[in-house]
Design a protein around this motif. Structure first.
Motif, PDB file in Angstrom:
ATOM      1  N   VAL A 247      21.390  -9.261  54.161  1.00 31.81           N
ATOM      2  CA  VAL A 247      20.481 -10.266  53.793  1.00 31.81           C
ATOM      3  C   VAL A 247      18.734 -10.245  53.390  1.00 31.81           C
ATOM      4  N   ALA A 248      18.406  -9.344  54.428  1.00 30.86           N
ATOM      5  CA  ALA A 248      17.085  -8.595  53.425  1.00 30.86           C
ATOM      6  C   ALA A 248      16.693  -8.457  51.706  1.00 30.86           C
ATOM      7  N   LEU A 249      17.824  -7.418  52.012  1.00 33.73           N
ATOM      8  CA  LEU A 249      17.777  -6.547  51.067  1.00 33.73           C
ATOM      9  C   LEU A 249      18.413  -6.726  49.519  1.00 33.73           C
ATOM     10  N   SER A 250      19.125  -7.962  49.874  1.00 32.90           N
ATOM     11  CA  SER A 250      19.749  -9.209  48.706  1.00 32.90           C
ATOM     12  C   SER A 250      18.714 -10.286  48.323  1.00 32.90           C
ATOM     13  N   ASP A 251      18.272 -10.066  49.420  1.00 27.82           N
ATOM     14  CA  ASP A 251      16.657 -10.737  49.137  1.00 27.82           C
ATOM     15  C   ASP A 251      15.516 -10.323  47.757  1.00 27.82           C
ATOM     16  N   ARG A 252      15.423  -9.107  48.941  1.00 25.14           N
ATOM     17  CA  ARG A 252      14.598  -8.382  48.073  1.00 25.14           C
ATOM     18  C   ARG A 252      14.972  -8.001  46.559  1.00 25.14           C
ATOM     19  N   LEU A 253      15.963  -7.475  46.275  1.00 25.56           N
ATOM     20  CA  LEU A 253      16.271  -8.092  45.217  1.00 25.56           C
ATOM     21  C   LEU A 253      16.732  -8.706  43.987  1.00 25.56           C
ATOM     22  N   HIS A 254      16.453  -9.509  44.534  1.00 22.81           N
ATOM     23  CA  HIS A 254      16.905 -10.940  43.668  1.00 22.81           C
ATOM     24  C   HIS A 254      14.880 -11.031  42.770  1.00 22.81           C
ATOM     25  N   ASN A 255      14.229 -10.904  44.511  1.00 24.14           N
ATOM     26  CA  ASN A 255      12.705 -11.023  43.768  1.00 24.14           C
ATOM     27  C   ASN A 255      12.237 -10.177  42.447  1.00 24.14           C
ATOM     28  N   MET A 256      13.242  -8.653  43.105  1.00 30.10           N
ATOM     29  CA  MET A 256      12.433  -7.970  41.698  1.00 30.10           C
ATOM     30  C   MET A 256      13.178  -8.144  40.882  1.00 30.10           C
ATOM     31  N   ARG A 257      14.489  -8.951  40.542  1.00 26.85           N
ATOM     32  CA  ARG A 257      14.858  -9.330  39.173  1.00 26.85           C
ATOM     33  C   ARG A 257      13.640  -9.939  38.663  1.00 26.85           C
ATOM     34  N   THR A 258      13.136 -10.831  39.063  1.00 28.01           N
ATOM     35  CA  THR A 258      12.839 -12.104  39.260  1.00 28.01           C
ATOM     36  C   THR A 258      10.825 -12.140  38.829  1.00 28.01           C
ATOM     37  N   ILE A 259      10.685 -10.354  39.589  1.00 26.72           N
ATOM     38  CA  ILE A 259       9.113 -10.351  39.372  1.00 26.72           C
ATOM     39  C   ILE A 259       8.114 -10.280  38.489  1.00 26.72           C
ATOM     40  N   GLU A 260       8.685 -10.469  37.626  1.00 24.43           N
ATOM     41  CA  GLU A 260       7.850 -10.647  35.867  1.00 24.43           C
ATOM     42  C   GLU A 260       6.512 -12.298  36.020  1.00 24.43           C
ATOM     43  N   PHE A 261       7.234 -13.132  36.940  1.00 21.28           N
ATOM     44  CA  PHE A 261       6.982 -14.562  36.860  1.00 21.28           C
ATOM     45  C   PHE A 261       6.145 -15.189  38.574  1.00 21.28           C
ATOM     46  N   VAL A 262       5.447 -13.659  38.468  1.00 24.04           N
ATOM     47  CA  VAL A 262       4.394 -13.980  39.441  1.00 24.04           C
ATOM     48  C   VAL A 262       3.744 -12.902  39.081  1.00 24.04           C
ATOM     49  N   ASP A 263       2.538 -13.244  39.554  1.00 30.34           N
ATOM     50  CA  ASP A 263       1.489 -12.931  39.858  1.00 30.34           C
ATOM     51  C   ASP A 263       1.275 -11.037  39.300  1.00 30.34           C
ATOM     52  N   PRO A 264       0.972 -11.008  37.349  1.00 31.53           N
ATOM     53  CA  PRO A 264       0.548  -9.132  37.568  1.00 31.53           C
ATOM     54  C   PRO A 264       0.008  -8.341  38.928  1.00 31.53           C
ATOM     55  N   ALA A 265      -0.708  -9.367  38.848  1.00 30.94           N
ATOM     56  CA  ALA A 265      -1.699  -7.913  40.355  1.00 30.94           C
ATOM     57  C   ALA A 265      -0.770  -7.839  41.423  1.00 30.94           C
ATOM     58  N   THR A 266      -0.148  -8.391  41.383  1.00 30.27           N
ATOM     59  CA  THR A 266       1.304  -7.999  42.600  1.00 30.27           C
ATOM     60  C   THR A 266       1.923  -7.316  42.182  1.00 30.27           C
ATOM     61  N   TRP A 267       2.765  -7.231  41.058  1.00 26.13           N
ATOM     62  CA  TRP A 267       3.796  -5.854  40.698  1.00 26.13           C
ATOM     63  C   TRP A 267       3.795  -4.601  41.153  1.00 26.13           C
ATOM     64  N   LYS A 268       2.667  -3.852  41.250  1.00 26.35           N
ATOM     65  CA  LYS A 268       2.308  -2.157  41.651  1.00 26.35           C
ATOM     66  C   LYS A 268       2.399  -2.454  43.332  1.00 26.35           C
ATOM     67  N   ARG A 269       2.013  -3.820  43.973  1.00 21.66           N
ATOM     68  CA  ARG A 269       2.362  -4.064  45.137  1.00 21.66           C
ATOM     69  C   ARG A 269       3.418  -3.515  45.915  1.00 21.66           C
TER      70      ARG A 269
END
Length: 302
Positions: A247-269
């Motif tokens: 469940v945690a890994l699937s959650d992370r995958l979808h969050n990574m698929r939509t990461i461009e909507f997050v503040d760019p400052a958090t992308w690298k972290r």
């Protein structure tokens, strides 16, 4: 022929008829003994009862087929289990891990060999800005494609519970928040997890808040057990139940698929965390496609 040889012949008979329904009366009659005497002789030779031996041989044979790419439910039905969840429970009790992991090893090996015709290169993804009801239909279709047995009314009830608990929330993309747990559930369904794990995916983002009591009441103990292991994994990156890690890994995958909507400052972290923590775990306990996509997305945003 002595008793020891007769029992050995019964073991051969079991393997030759492993897909059939075998009973203690049938096996003892074939050996020419009473059920009680046969059971004692068998247990003395193999250390377990005849029916436990039959179950273990069925599971082992099914495991070999799953490791070669067979769908879990197809193998389960062939060897006498009526449901995906019942087979998974029996399998885990004998081997100590879920049959989903065996399926994942097959996918990993096929990918390493470059055998893309025997597997999809990526876990199922969905178009952006689909309505929740459209994603719900994709979830049902994915479960059907993987021949995962599920109760449509129960799954719908869990989905509607998640929808109510996320009411009024939106993602940074502007989509209704419920689209995220629906996508997590679709990823889990595409990896071949069982109904309870898919349901946990629908509820994972409301479990750690104020709704635990309501979820426990409405969802039942098995889903709560998976959510507890998910919570443990999120906190420690270790889980006593591989379903929580999935469940945690699937959650992370979808969050990574939509990461461009997050503040760019958090992308690298977030990308660094994914490469350092999630990708190695994905390769050990999940679908190789998951590890591959997590790595690709992380490198892209680094």
């Amino acid at each position: 022929m002595g008793a020891n040889d007769r029992i050995s012949m019964v073991a051969v008979f079991i393997d030759e008829h492993i897909k059939e329904e075998l009973t203690i009366l049938q096996l003892s009659a074939w050996a020419g003994y009473s059920p009680g005497y046969f059971t004692r002789c068998f247990k003395r030779k193999f250390g377990i009862s005849p029916m436990e031996y039959v179950k273990q041989r069925k599971l082992l044979t099914a495991a070999k087929e799953i490791a070669k790419g067979r769908l879990i439910l197809d193998a389960a039905l062939d060897y006498g289990w009526e449901t995906h969840s019942g087979f998974t429970k029996s399998f885990t009790s004998v081997f100590g891990y879920s049959p989903v992991l065996l399926r994942a090893f097959y996918v990993r090996d096929a990918s390493v060999k470059g055998d893309r015709q025997l597997m999809e290169a990526y876990i199922k993804t969905t178009q952006r800005y689909l309505k929740p009801e459209e994603l719900w239909q994709i979830l049902r279709l994915t479960l059907k494609e993987n021949k995962t047995e599920y109760d449509n009314a129960r799954l719908r009830r869990i989905y509607e519970l998640a929808e109510v608990l996320h009411e009024g929330e939106n993602r940074k993309s502007g989509e209704e928040y419920i689209t995220h747990p629906l996508n997590v559930a679709i990823i889990l369904a595409d990896m071949g997890t069982d109904e309870n794990t898919v349901c946990a995916g629908l509820l994972h983002d409301v479990w750690q808040g104020e709704y635990k009591e309501k979820i426990a009441e409405d969802a039942g103990p098995v889903i709560c057990e998976i959510l507890l292991s998910y919570e443990e994994f999120e906190r420690t990156h270790v889980s006593s139940d591989d379903r929580g890690a999935l469940v945690a890994l699937s959650d992370r995958l979808h969050n990574m698929r939509t990461i461009e909507f997050v503040d760019p400052a958090t992308w690298k972290r977030r990308a660094e965390d994914t490469l350092r923590l999630f990708s190695p775990i994905a390769s050990k306990c999940a679908d190789f496609r998951l590890r591959s996509e997590l790595d690709e997305l992380s490198i892209k945003f680094l």
